[in-house]
Design a protein around this motif. Structure first.
Motif, PDB file in Angstrom:
ATOM      1  N   VAL A   8      -0.790  -5.529  -7.539  1.00 47.95           N
ATOM      2  CA  VAL A   8      -0.715  -5.703  -6.316  1.00 47.95           C
ATOM      3  C   VAL A   8       0.522  -5.688  -5.749  1.00 47.95           C
ATOM      4  N   MET A   9       1.334  -5.599  -6.028  1.00 41.00           N
ATOM      5  CA  MET A   9       2.309  -4.904  -5.837  1.00 41.00           C
ATOM      6  C   MET A   9       2.617  -3.704  -5.090  1.00 41.00           C
ATOM      7  N   LEU A  10       2.006  -3.068  -6.169  1.00 38.30           N
ATOM      8  CA  LEU A  10       2.163  -1.813  -5.834  1.00 38.30           C
ATOM      9  C   LEU A  10       0.760  -0.999  -4.733  1.00 38.30           C
ATOM     10  N   GLY A  11      -0.323  -2.137  -4.805  1.00 39.44           N
ATOM     11  CA  GLY A  11      -1.232  -1.459  -3.695  1.00 39.44           C
ATOM     12  C   GLY A  11      -0.252  -2.206  -1.980  1.00 39.44           C
ATOM     13  N   LEU A  12      -0.106  -3.412  -2.434  1.00 37.62           N
ATOM     14  CA  LEU A  12       0.937  -3.584  -1.091  1.00 37.62           C
ATOM     15  C   LEU A  12       1.766  -2.284  -0.472  1.00 37.62           C
ATOM     16  N   LEU A  13       3.067  -2.297  -1.318  1.00 34.01           N
ATOM     17  CA  LEU A  13       3.801  -1.622  -0.834  1.00 34.01           C
ATOM     18  C   LEU A  13       3.370   0.139  -0.540  1.00 34.01           C
ATOM     19  N   ARG A  14       2.561   0.303  -0.567  1.00 27.77           N
ATOM     20  CA  ARG A  14       2.026   1.459  -0.646  1.00 27.77           C
ATOM     21  C   ARG A  14       0.789   1.578   1.054  1.00 27.77           C
ATOM     22  N   LEU A  15       0.620   0.465   0.880  1.00 26.21           N
ATOM     23  CA  LEU A  15      -0.471   0.088   2.204  1.00 26.21           C
ATOM     24  C   LEU A  15       1.005  -0.361   3.264  1.00 26.21           C
ATOM     25  N   ALA A  16       1.224  -0.766   2.541  1.00 26.34           N
ATOM     26  CA  ALA A  16       2.601  -1.293   3.552  1.00 26.34           C
ATOM     27  C   ALA A  16       3.261   0.011   4.646  1.00 26.34           C
ATOM     28  N   ASP A  17       3.793   1.138   3.765  1.00 26.62           N
ATOM     29  CA  ASP A  17       4.009   2.626   3.968  1.00 26.62           C
ATOM     30  C   ASP A  17       3.541   3.811   4.562  1.00 26.62           C
ATOM     31  N   GLU A  18       2.172   2.955   4.363  1.00 20.65           N
ATOM     32  CA  GLU A  18       1.299   3.992   5.337  1.00 20.65           C
ATOM     33  C   GLU A  18       1.479   3.409   6.429  1.00 20.65           C
ATOM     34  N   ARG A  19       1.162   2.173   6.670  1.00 15.57           N
ATOM     35  CA  ARG A  19       0.744   1.541   8.278  1.00 15.57           C
ATOM     36  C   ARG A  19       2.476   0.863   8.877  1.00 15.57           C
TER      37      ARG A  19
END
Length: 228
Positions: free
Chosen positions: A185-196
């Motif tokens: 969940v941490m990796l997914g949320l950080l990746r989404l936050a960086d992409e958008r």
């Protein structure tokens, strides 16, 4: 007992207020904007939600043995549930009692409380005496290379988290599932936050990962139990 515990908690609250005020002042001095300071504050508050839930669960178990005032006081200072519960149980065990037992004698109760208090003085002394030298040690490790210092700090933080996780992963299926779910969940949320470029998502990432990991571990425990 409430009168004895309240002054300790007040000192902790005063310390937190002083550190917050100094951090805010120093943040401005080093060039951080008000928005960056507010973002850091929000991140800290949100990240505390997950650990607070775990502390609350441990406090309920501690209240059953040493009562509300002592449990509140002990878990308000630098101690942790992972230490306070075994320390109290160790003190009670010397008189043949366990956590939650009824009819505990005054001697057993006092021993449990002293076990927690005296056992927790070690890291208080280390923090009080060693903290002023930590920055000097960090600078020496980095060889006064400013580019290395953030890397060393990040590595130390990753090492600290890894140390705690190595004890949880082999403990059982719920613990392993909790760690895995929280990490994903941490990796997914950080990746989404960086992409958008979503700043609020970065702030909520750690707290959300902790809460999700906690509930995943609980769900595994209640459904399939532990396989090892």
């Amino acid at each position: 007992m409430w009168f004895a515990s309240v002054p300790v908690v007040i000192v902790v609250l005063l310390q937190a207020g002083l550190f917050l005020r100094r951090a805010w002042d120093v943040g401005g001095d080093v060039g951080l904007s008000d928005e960056q300071l507010k973002s850091g504050l929000r991140t800290g508050v949100i990240s505390a939600i997950g650990p607070a839930i775990a502390v609350l669960a441990g406090m309920l178990a501690l209240i059953a043995t040493v009562g509300g005032p002592i449990a509140w006081m002990r878990l308000s200072v630098i101690g942790s549930v992972a230490f306070e519960l075994p320390a109290a149980e160790l003190g009670l065990a010397q008189f043949g009692y366990g956590l939650g037992d009824s009819g505990i004698t005054e001697q057993a109760y006092a021993t449990a409380v002293w076990s927690m208090i005296l056992g927790g003085t070690g890291w208080l002394l280390v923090s009080a005496l060693g903290t002023p030298y930590m920055e000097t040690a960090r600078q020496k490790i980095g060889g006064n290379n400013e580019n290395l210092i953030p890397i060393i700090s990040s590595a130390a933080m990753l090492g600290a988290f890894a140390y705690f996780l190595t004890g949880e992963i082999p403990a059982g299926t719920p613990e392993t599932g909790s760690v895995a779910a929280g990490g994903l969940v941490m990796l997914g949320l950080l990746r989404l936050a960086d992409e958008r470029d979503i700043q609020w998502l970065r702030e909520w990432a750690l707290g959300t990962a902790m809460v999700v990991g906690l509930f995943v571990g609980l769900a595994i425990q209640l459904t399939i139990g532990s396989w090892w």
